[in-house]
Design a protein around this motif. Structure first.
Motif, PDB file in Angstrom:
ATOM      1  N   GLY A  75       0.610  -1.096  -0.107  1.00  0.00           N
ATOM      2  CA  GLY A  75      -0.132   0.486   0.100  1.00  0.00           C
ATOM      3  C   GLY A  75       0.429   1.696   0.056  1.00  0.00           C
ATOM      4  O   GLY A  75      -0.503   1.968   0.161  1.00  0.00           O
ATOM      5  N   ASP A  76       2.142   1.297   0.231  1.00  0.00           N
ATOM      6  CA  ASP A  76       2.889   2.161   0.029  1.00  0.00           C
ATOM      7  C   ASP A  76       3.115   2.919  -1.509  1.00  0.00           C
ATOM      8  O   ASP A  76       3.210   2.095  -2.338  1.00  0.00           O
ATOM      9  CB  ASP A  76       4.450   1.817   0.891  1.00  0.00           C
ATOM     10  CG  ASP A  76       4.656   2.223   2.250  1.00  0.00           C
ATOM     11  OD1 ASP A  76       3.683   2.484   2.909  1.00  0.00           O
ATOM     12  OD2 ASP A  76       5.743   1.793   2.402  1.00  0.00           O
ATOM     13  N   THR A  77       3.163   4.413  -0.864  1.00  0.00           N
ATOM     14  CA  THR A  77       3.973   5.342  -2.325  1.00  0.00           C
ATOM     15  C   THR A  77       4.828   6.055  -1.761  1.00  0.00           C
ATOM     16  O   THR A  77       4.988   5.969  -0.486  1.00  0.00           O
ATOM     17  CB  THR A  77       2.500   6.440  -2.717  1.00  0.00           C
ATOM     18  OG1 THR A  77       2.025   6.937  -1.961  1.00  0.00           O
ATOM     19  CG2 THR A  77       1.249   4.935  -3.027  1.00  0.00           C
ATOM     20  N   MET A  78       5.455   6.650  -2.477  1.00  0.00           N
ATOM     21  CA  MET A  78       6.431   7.597  -2.804  1.00  0.00           C
ATOM     22  C   MET A  78       5.917   8.520  -1.786  1.00  0.00           C
ATOM     23  O   MET A  78       6.810   9.326  -0.774  1.00  0.00           O
ATOM     24  CB  MET A  78       6.946   8.395  -4.409  1.00  0.00           C
ATOM     25  CG  MET A  78       7.690   7.124  -4.953  1.00  0.00           C
ATOM     26  SD  MET A  78       9.334   6.347  -3.620  1.00  0.00           S
ATOM     27  CE  MET A  78      10.343   7.666  -3.751  1.00  0.00           C
ATOM     28  N   ILE A  79       5.012   8.929  -1.958  1.00  0.00           N
ATOM     29  CA  ILE A  79       3.626   9.992  -1.193  1.00  0.00           C
ATOM     30  C   ILE A  79       4.031   9.888   0.271  1.00  0.00           C
ATOM     31  O   ILE A  79       4.183  10.783   1.272  1.00  0.00           O
ATOM     32  CB  ILE A  79       2.728  10.415  -1.803  1.00  0.00           C
ATOM     33  CG1 ILE A  79       3.095  11.537  -3.388  1.00  0.00           C
ATOM     34  CG2 ILE A  79       2.231  11.572  -1.161  1.00  0.00           C
ATOM     35  CD1 ILE A  79       1.991  10.830  -3.890  1.00  0.00           C
ATOM     36  N   ARG A  80       3.675   8.179   0.332  1.00  0.00           N
ATOM     37  CA  ARG A  80       2.949   8.286   1.937  1.00  0.00           C
ATOM     38  C   ARG A  80       4.918   7.809   2.120  1.00  0.00           C
ATOM     39  O   ARG A  80       4.922   8.527   3.588  1.00  0.00           O
ATOM     40  CB  ARG A  80       1.922   6.750   1.884  1.00  0.00           C
ATOM     41  CG  ARG A  80       2.115   6.456   3.237  1.00  0.00           C
ATOM     42  CD  ARG A  80       1.304   5.273   3.355  1.00  0.00           C
ATOM     43  NE  ARG A  80      -0.372   5.174   2.452  1.00  0.00           N
ATOM     44  CZ  ARG A  80      -1.649   6.095   3.634  1.00  0.00           C
ATOM     45  NH1 ARG A  80      -0.598   6.434   4.989  1.00  0.00           N
ATOM     46  NH2 ARG A  80      -2.096   6.606   3.205  1.00  0.00           N
ATOM     47  N   ILE A  81       5.879   7.912   1.332  1.00  0.00           N
ATOM     48  CA  ILE A  81       6.362   7.198   2.167  1.00  0.00           C
ATOM     49  C   ILE A  81       7.379   8.966   2.513  1.00  0.00           C
ATOM     50  O   ILE A  81       7.562   8.154   3.764  1.00  0.00           O
ATOM     51  CB  ILE A  81       7.933   6.551   1.785  1.00  0.00           C
ATOM     52  CG1 ILE A  81       7.656   4.626   1.121  1.00  0.00           C
ATOM     53  CG2 ILE A  81       9.233   5.944   1.796  1.00  0.00           C
ATOM     54  CD1 ILE A  81       7.411   4.246   0.166  1.00  0.00           C
ATOM     55  N   GLY A 222      -3.125  12.536  -4.249  1.00  0.00           N
ATOM     56  CA  GLY A 222      -2.473  10.643  -4.902  1.00  0.00           C
ATOM     57  C   GLY A 222      -2.083  10.217  -3.372  1.00  0.00           C
ATOM     58  O   GLY A 222      -2.378   8.740  -3.642  1.00  0.00           O
ATOM     59  N   LEU A 223      -2.563  10.985  -2.304  1.00  0.00           N
ATOM     60  CA  LEU A 223      -2.690   9.936  -0.866  1.00  0.00           C
ATOM     61  C   LEU A 223      -4.121   9.451  -0.717  1.00  0.00           C
ATOM     62  O   LEU A 223      -4.594  10.330   0.401  1.00  0.00           O
ATOM     63  CB  LEU A 223      -1.990  10.760  -0.216  1.00  0.00           C
ATOM     64  CG  LEU A 223      -1.151   9.560   1.691  1.00  0.00           C
ATOM     65  CD1 LEU A 223      -0.525   8.814   1.151  1.00  0.00           C
ATOM     66  CD2 LEU A 223       0.203  11.079   2.281  1.00  0.00           C
ATOM     67  N   ARG A 224      -4.170   8.166  -0.241  1.00  0.00           N
ATOM     68  CA  ARG A 224      -5.736   7.322  -0.314  1.00  0.00           C
ATOM     69  C   ARG A 224      -6.222   7.708   1.616  1.00  0.00           C
ATOM     70  O   ARG A 224      -5.195   8.033   2.609  1.00  0.00           O
ATOM     71  CB  ARG A 224      -5.684   6.313  -0.196  1.00  0.00           C
ATOM     72  CG  ARG A 224      -7.544   5.412   0.164  1.00  0.00           C
ATOM     73  CD  ARG A 224      -7.020   4.256  -0.598  1.00  0.00           C
ATOM     74  NE  ARG A 224      -8.127   3.531  -0.239  1.00  0.00           N
ATOM     75  CZ  ARG A 224      -8.345   2.350  -0.766  1.00  0.00           C
ATOM     76  NH1 ARG A 224      -7.823   1.676  -0.860  1.00  0.00           N
ATOM     77  NH2 ARG A 224      -9.645   2.004  -0.564  1.00  0.00           N
ATOM     78  N   GLY A 225      -6.690   8.673   1.600  1.00  0.00           N
ATOM     79  CA  GLY A 225      -7.893   9.027   2.874  1.00  0.00           C
ATOM     80  C   GLY A 225      -6.877  10.152   2.832  1.00  0.00           C
ATOM     81  O   GLY A 225      -7.579  10.870   4.151  1.00  0.00           O
ATOM     82  N   TYR A 226      -6.776  11.051   2.807  1.00  0.00           N
ATOM     83  CA  TYR A 226      -6.184  12.157   2.108  1.00  0.00           C
ATOM     84  C   TYR A 226      -6.840  13.245   1.945  1.00  0.00           C
ATOM     85  O   TYR A 226      -6.886  14.847   1.689  1.00  0.00           O
ATOM     86  CB  TYR A 226      -4.522  12.170   2.661  1.00  0.00           C
ATOM     87  CG  TYR A 226      -4.389  12.181   3.700  1.00  0.00           C
ATOM     88  CD1 TYR A 226      -3.465  13.407   4.871  1.00  0.00           C
ATOM     89  CD2 TYR A 226      -3.459  10.434   3.923  1.00  0.00           C
ATOM     90  CE1 TYR A 226      -2.804  13.076   5.785  1.00  0.00           C
ATOM     91  CE2 TYR A 226      -3.218  10.400   5.011  1.00  0.00           C
ATOM     92  CZ  TYR A 226      -2.610  11.564   5.945  1.00  0.00           C
ATOM     93  OH  TYR A 226      -2.147  10.573   7.313  1.00  0.00           O
ATOM     94  N   GLY A 227      -7.667  13.018   0.648  1.00  0.00           N
ATOM     95  CA  GLY A 227      -8.018  14.260   0.039  1.00  0.00           C
ATOM     96  C   GLY A 227      -7.064  14.998  -0.733  1.00  0.00           C
ATOM     97  O   GLY A 227      -6.391  14.264  -1.378  1.00  0.00           O
TER      98      GLY A 227
END
Length: 295
Positions: A75-81, A222-227
């Motif tokens: 589930g990780d993305t570069m943005i979340r990391i 692009g970060l799920r849950g943050y809109g």
């Protein structure tokens, strides 16, 4: 030839013919066959099916567990990391020579500190215990004036006296002038086991302000849950996140000032209009209420 001999000859011929017919009619006997139990042999795996190619280990696996590195989770993305490590996701991509930030694999180990940086320094900040000065428990005093200081501004501490702990010096990274990102009431507070920030209520279109000077490291959805999300990096220690916006008014790499309007409040990826606001210290969420000024 007489009748009697002829009759006898016919009888003999009939008997011979009957014997011959009887022999033909009897079932033939097969040659004896040795019965063997059937043996089923499993085909050799190597001979019947091609061996599956060995999958190479994920990139960077040799750095797993080292300070300054991050193992990609499902589930990780570069943005979340970037959010989880307190870094600009573009910097992480550059440090790891990643050309397509959308292509990372679970188990891949990424560098999340700048090359040449000691990864242990950042994690050690803010945890240095206060220095305590002590005096030995000795009753002996200076034997003579020659061994004592010529002049003293104050009396020496008494035997066994412990000087009060010195205040822990503040890191320059902590000296940020914080401001509230929105004027509405707080409807949900920080919770270590749940909410990673504050929920601030408002109306659709209400202004969202930068909480401190910094640079925008992400603006998008692009970060799920943050809109619709804005992430601002303030220094090497702190970044802030502003989620669920209706409209974004800044772009990545843009420098912003404290109190600058960066978005308009909305309900993207949320059940109601609100601003979800996070402060992260070295990627770890902390309670914003402890840093924001009293209202």
């Amino acid at each position: 030839m007489g009748v009697q001999p002829l009759r006898a000859l016919r009888i003999v011929a009939c008997l011979m013919l009957a014997a011959l017919l009887a022999a033909c009619a009897s079932p033939s006997r097969r040659a004896p066959v040795e019965e063997r139990s059937a043996v089923v042999r499993a085909p050799a795996a190597a001979a019947s099916a091609p061996a599956e190619p060995v999958k190479p280990p994920p990139p960077g696996i040799e750095n797993l567990g080292k300070p300054g590195y991050y193992a990609v989770k499902p589930g990780d993305t570069m943005i979340r990391i970037g959010l989880e490590t307190g870094q600009n996701w573009r910097d992480i991509a550059k440090w790891n020579n990643i050309e397509n930030p959308n292509v990372i694999e679970v188990g891949q180990v990424l560098r999340v500190v700048a090359p040449g940086t000691d990864p242990t320094m950042a994690s050690a900040r803010g945890v240095t215990p206060p220095k305590v000065e002590t005096r030995p428990l000795s009753a002996s005093a200076p034997a003579s004036a020659a061994s004592a200081p010529a002049a003293t501004a104050s009396a020496p501490p008494s035997v066994g006296q412990i000087v009060a702990p010195l205040a822990t010096p503040r890191e320059p990274e902590d000296d940020l002038n914080w401001a509230w990102p929105a004027s509405g009431p707080v409807v949900a507070r920080f919770d270590d086991s749940g909410s990673k920030g504050l929920a601030i209520a408002g109306k659709a279109g209400d202004p969202v302000y930068a909480a401190a000077d910094g640079r925008v490291v992400y603006a998008g959805s692009g970060l799920r849950g943050y809109g619709n999300l804005v992430i601002v990096k303030h220094n090497n220690t702190y970044l802030t996140a502003y989620a669920h916006n209706q409209t974004l008014l800044v772009k990545e790499e843009q420098v912003v000032k404290r109190g600058q309007k960066i978005a308009e409040m909305g309900s993207s990826d949320a059940e109601r209009v609100q601003l979800h606001f996070e402060i992260r210290k070295q990627g770890k969420p902390i309670d914003p209420a402890k840093l924001l000024p009293q209202r």
